[in-house]
Design a protein around this motif. Structure first.
Motif, PDB file in Angstrom:
ATOM      1  N   UNK A 170     -41.264 -97.649 -31.941  1.00 37.69           N
ATOM      2  CA  UNK A 170     -42.552 -97.612 -31.250  1.00 37.69           C
ATOM      3  C   UNK A 170     -42.525 -96.658 -30.059  1.00 37.69           C
ATOM      4  N   UNK A 171     -41.422 -96.674 -29.315  1.00 35.18           N
ATOM      5  CA  UNK A 171     -41.346 -95.790 -28.146  1.00 35.18           C
ATOM      6  C   UNK A 171     -41.300 -94.327 -28.585  1.00 35.18           C
ATOM      7  N   UNK A 172     -40.604 -94.030 -29.674  1.00 39.23           N
ATOM      8  CA  UNK A 172     -40.567 -92.663 -30.178  1.00 39.23           C
ATOM      9  C   UNK A 172     -41.969 -92.222 -30.613  1.00 39.23           C
ATOM     10  N   UNK A 173     -42.678 -93.103 -31.312  1.00 39.91           N
ATOM     11  CA  UNK A 173     -44.037 -92.775 -31.752  1.00 39.91           C
ATOM     12  C   UNK A 173     -44.947 -92.542 -30.556  1.00 39.91           C
ATOM     13  N   UNK A 174     -44.772 -93.336 -29.523  1.00 39.43           N
ATOM     14  CA  UNK A 174     -45.639 -93.212 -28.351  1.00 39.43           C
ATOM     15  C   UNK A 174     -45.442 -91.878 -27.648  1.00 39.43           C
ATOM     16  N   UNK A 175     -44.200 -91.504 -27.401  1.00 36.90           N
ATOM     17  CA  UNK A 175     -43.930 -90.319 -26.586  1.00 36.90           C
ATOM     18  C   UNK A 175     -43.856 -89.019 -27.384  1.00 36.90           C
ATOM     19  N   UNK A 176     -43.501 -89.102 -28.668  1.00 34.12           N
ATOM     20  CA  UNK A 176     -43.282 -87.875 -29.427  1.00 34.12           C
ATOM     21  C   UNK A 176     -44.192 -87.719 -30.634  1.00 34.12           C
ATOM     22  N   UNK A 177     -44.925 -88.751 -31.026  1.00 36.24           N
ATOM     23  CA  UNK A 177     -45.931 -88.647 -32.070  1.00 36.24           C
ATOM     24  C   UNK A 177     -45.444 -87.975 -33.335  1.00 36.24           C
ATOM     25  N   UNK A 178     -46.090 -86.860 -33.743  1.00 36.10           N
ATOM     26  CA  UNK A 178     -45.747 -86.216 -35.025  1.00 36.10           C
ATOM     27  C   UNK A 178     -44.394 -85.523 -35.029  1.00 36.10           C
ATOM     28  N   UNK A 179     -43.720 -85.464 -33.891  1.00 37.55           N
ATOM     29  CA  UNK A 179     -42.385 -84.854 -33.856  1.00 37.55           C
ATOM     30  C   UNK A 179     -41.308 -85.791 -34.403  1.00 37.55           C
ATOM     31  N   UNK A 180     -41.676 -87.043 -34.699  1.00 39.16           N
ATOM     32  CA  UNK A 180     -40.699 -88.084 -35.045  1.00 39.16           C
ATOM     33  C   UNK A 180     -40.520 -88.197 -36.552  1.00 39.16           C
ATOM     34  N   UNK A 181     -39.270 -88.398 -36.956  1.00 45.09           N
ATOM     35  CA  UNK A 181     -38.938 -88.793 -38.326  1.00 45.09           C
ATOM     36  C   UNK A 181     -38.289 -90.172 -38.232  1.00 45.09           C
ATOM     37  N   UNK A 182     -38.895 -91.186 -38.875  1.00 43.23           N
ATOM     38  CA  UNK A 182     -38.360 -92.544 -38.841  1.00 43.23           C
ATOM     39  C   UNK A 182     -37.678 -92.895 -40.150  1.00 43.23           C
ATOM     40  N   UNK A 183     -36.501 -93.532 -40.048  1.00 40.92           N
ATOM     41  CA  UNK A 183     -35.692 -93.843 -41.230  1.00 40.92           C
ATOM     42  C   UNK A 183     -35.315 -95.328 -41.199  1.00 40.92           C
ATOM     43  N   UNK A 184     -35.592 -96.050 -42.277  1.00 43.31           N
ATOM     44  CA  UNK A 184     -35.203 -97.453 -42.418  1.00 43.31           C
ATOM     45  C   UNK A 184     -34.164 -97.557 -43.521  1.00 43.31           C
ATOM     46  N   UNK A 185     -33.031 -98.163 -43.178  1.00 42.27           N
ATOM     47  CA  UNK A 185     -31.926 -98.318 -44.123  1.00 42.27           C
ATOM     48  C   UNK A 185     -31.720 -99.797 -44.470  1.00 42.27           C
ATOM     49  N   UNK A 186     -30.641-100.070 -45.157  1.00 38.48           N
ATOM     50  CA  UNK A 186     -30.293-101.413 -45.628  1.00 38.48           C
ATOM     51  C   UNK A 186     -30.359-102.447 -44.517  1.00 38.48           C
ATOM     52  N   UNK A 187     -30.847-103.642 -44.851  1.00 40.53           N
ATOM     53  CA  UNK A 187     -30.865-104.718 -43.874  1.00 40.53           C
ATOM     54  C   UNK A 187     -31.652-105.914 -44.358  1.00 40.53           C
ATOM     55  N   UNK A 188     -31.404-107.052 -43.731  1.00 38.94           N
ATOM     56  CA  UNK A 188     -32.139-108.273 -44.032  1.00 38.94           C
ATOM     57  C   UNK A 188     -33.376-108.366 -43.143  1.00 38.94           C
ATOM     58  N   UNK A 189     -34.280-109.238 -43.523  1.00 37.59           N
ATOM     59  CA  UNK A 189     -35.534-109.467 -42.813  1.00 37.59           C
ATOM     60  C   UNK A 189     -36.407-108.212 -42.807  1.00 37.59           C
TER      61      UNK A 189
END
Length: 332
Positions: A110-129
Motif C-alpha cells: 500500500x505504501x509503495x502504491x501511495x508514493x510511487x503509483x505506476x512505477x511499482x511492480x507488485x509480486x505475490x509468492x507462495x504463502x498461506x492465508x
C-alpha cells in the motif's frame, strides 16, 4: 516520464525457495530497487538477507529506518517491523500487526502504491492465508504492474489464489521466469500517476471515523472491528490499527476461539482438582456425605472437560477453507 523502478515482493510459507528462484533470475544491473517481506516469527532473527545475497547478483540486506531508496539493491524487512516506503526513504515501524503478522505484506504494497503509483511492480509468492491481496489491489488501482506465482507451482497456493481472486493480474508464472520478466519491466516507461484514493492517505493509521461497524471483535486486541472501504475484497480494522483480510480474519478468529476453549478446559480441570481435594478433606474429617457430593461434582466436571477436549480435537481435524480445492469457475 517516470520509469518502473520499484519492485515489492511478498511471501510466506514456502517463500524462501520462491524468493531464491526469483532473485536468481534478476540482472545485476537492474534499474530498480527490490523490497521483500517474508512472514517470519516476530522474535526470531532472519537469515533471509544472506540467503538472497547468495542466490543472485544483487546485494541483499535488512532495511534500515530512514535510508535512501537506491536501485540495484534488495531491502529485506527485519523481524517484528513493518517495512514501508515514504517518498524516497525506507521506514521501519512497529505499528499494529496486519493479518496477524509484523512484518506484513499489505503495508509495504500500500505504501509503495501511495508514493510511487505506476512505477511499482507488485509480486505475490507462495504463502498461506491472504496477506498481500489487498495491497496488490492497491498497486493495480494506482496503475502498477501485478505479478503472481502460479498457484500450481507454489508450495502453499493460498496467497497466490487470494491475489488472483482480488486482482486482474498482469502476469501469472513460475518463479524461474519472474527474474527475467522483472528485469525486462524494470526501467520501462510508467504510465501517468493517478491520485491516491482516500484510504491511502495514511497506510497504517487511518481513522475509523465514518467506517461501518461489523459487530466483530479483533482477534489481536478484542476491540470492535470496522469495514474498510474497498472496491472488491472486504477488509477490516480495529480502532488501534490491526488490519485483517477475510481469510486471515477467519484464521485469527479460529486461533482466538481455540485459546478461549483451552482456557475453559483449564478452568474445568482446576474445578476437578479442587473438588477432589475437597472430597478427600471431607472424608478425612469424617463427613462422608460432603465427600460424596464433592466427588459427584468432580465426576460431572471431568465429563464436561472430556467433551470440551473432544470438541477442540475435532476443530483441529476439520478441513478448513485453506484445504478445500477451488471450484472450476474459481480457478485462474
Amino acid at each position: 516520464m517516470s520509469s518502473r523502478d520499484i519492485i515489492v515482493v511478498g511471501a510466506s510459507a514456502g517463500g524462501v525457495e520462491a524468493l531464491s528462484g526469483l532473485v536468481g533470475g534478476l540482472a545485476g544491473n537492474i534499474p530498480a530497487a527490490v523490497f521483500v517481506v517474508l512472514h517470519i516469527p516476530r522474535r526470531a532473527p532472519s537469515a533471509l538477507p544472506g540467503i538472497l545475497d547468495r542466490a543472485g547478483p544483487l546485494p541483499a540486506r535488512h532495511a534500515e529506518d530512514g535510508e535512501l531508496v537506491l536501485p540495484g539493491r534488495i531491502y529485506v524487512a527485519p523481524s517484528d517491523h513493518h517495512l514501508v516506503l515514504r517518498g524516497d526513504r525506507v521506514a521501519l515501524t512497529t505499528d499494529p500487526t496486519q493479518n496477524g503478522h509484523r512484518p506484513a505484506i499489505d503495508p509495504l504494497f500500500r505504501s509503495a502504491a501511495r508514493y510511487f503509483g505506476p512505477r511499482v511492480v507488485g509480486v505475490v509468492l507462495s504463502g498461506a492465508r491472504d496477506d498481500g491481496a489487498a495491497g496488490l489491489e492497491s498497486i493495480a488501482r494506482q496503475g502498477g504492474i501485478t505479478v503472481v506465482q502460479d498457484p500450481e507451482e507454489a508450495q502453499h497456493p493460498s496467497m497466490p489464489r487470494a491475489a488472483l481472486d482480488a486482482v486482474e493480474v498482469d502476469h501469472v508464472l513460475g518463479t524461474a521466469e519472474m527474474g527475467p520478466l522483472l528485469t525486462r519491466i524494470a526501467g520501462s516507461a510508467a504510465g501517468p500517476a493517478t491520485p491516491a484514493p482516500p484510504e491511502a492517505e495514511d497506510e497504517m493509521t487511518d481513522p475509523v471515523n465514518g467506517l461501518t461497524p461489523v459487530g466483530l471483535s479483533c482477534p489481536a486486541c478484542d476491540g470492535p472491528m470496522f469495514e474498510l472501504r474497498s472496491p472488491s475484497t472486504p477488509r477490516f480494522r480495529c480502532r488501534v490499527g490491526h488490519r485483517w483480510s477475510p481469510e486471515s480474519l477467519l484464521d485469527g478468529q479460529t486461533d482466538a476461539l481455540e485459546s478461549a476453549l483451552w482456557v475453559a478446559y483449564r478452568s474445568l480441570q482446576d474445578k476437578v482438582a479442587l473438588s477432589r481435594r475437597m472430597a478427600r478433606s471431607a472424608a478425612e474429617r469424617g463427613r462422608p456425605a460432603s465427600s460424596s457430593r464433592y466427588e459427584r461434582v468432580a465426576e460431572e466436571t471431568d465429563r464436561a472437560g472430556t467433551l470440551l477436549r473432544g470438541l477442540i480435537d475435532r476443530m483441529n481435524r476439520m478441513t478448513d477453507y485453506r484445504g478445500v480445492e477451488p471450484l472450476p469457475e474459481d480457478r485462474r
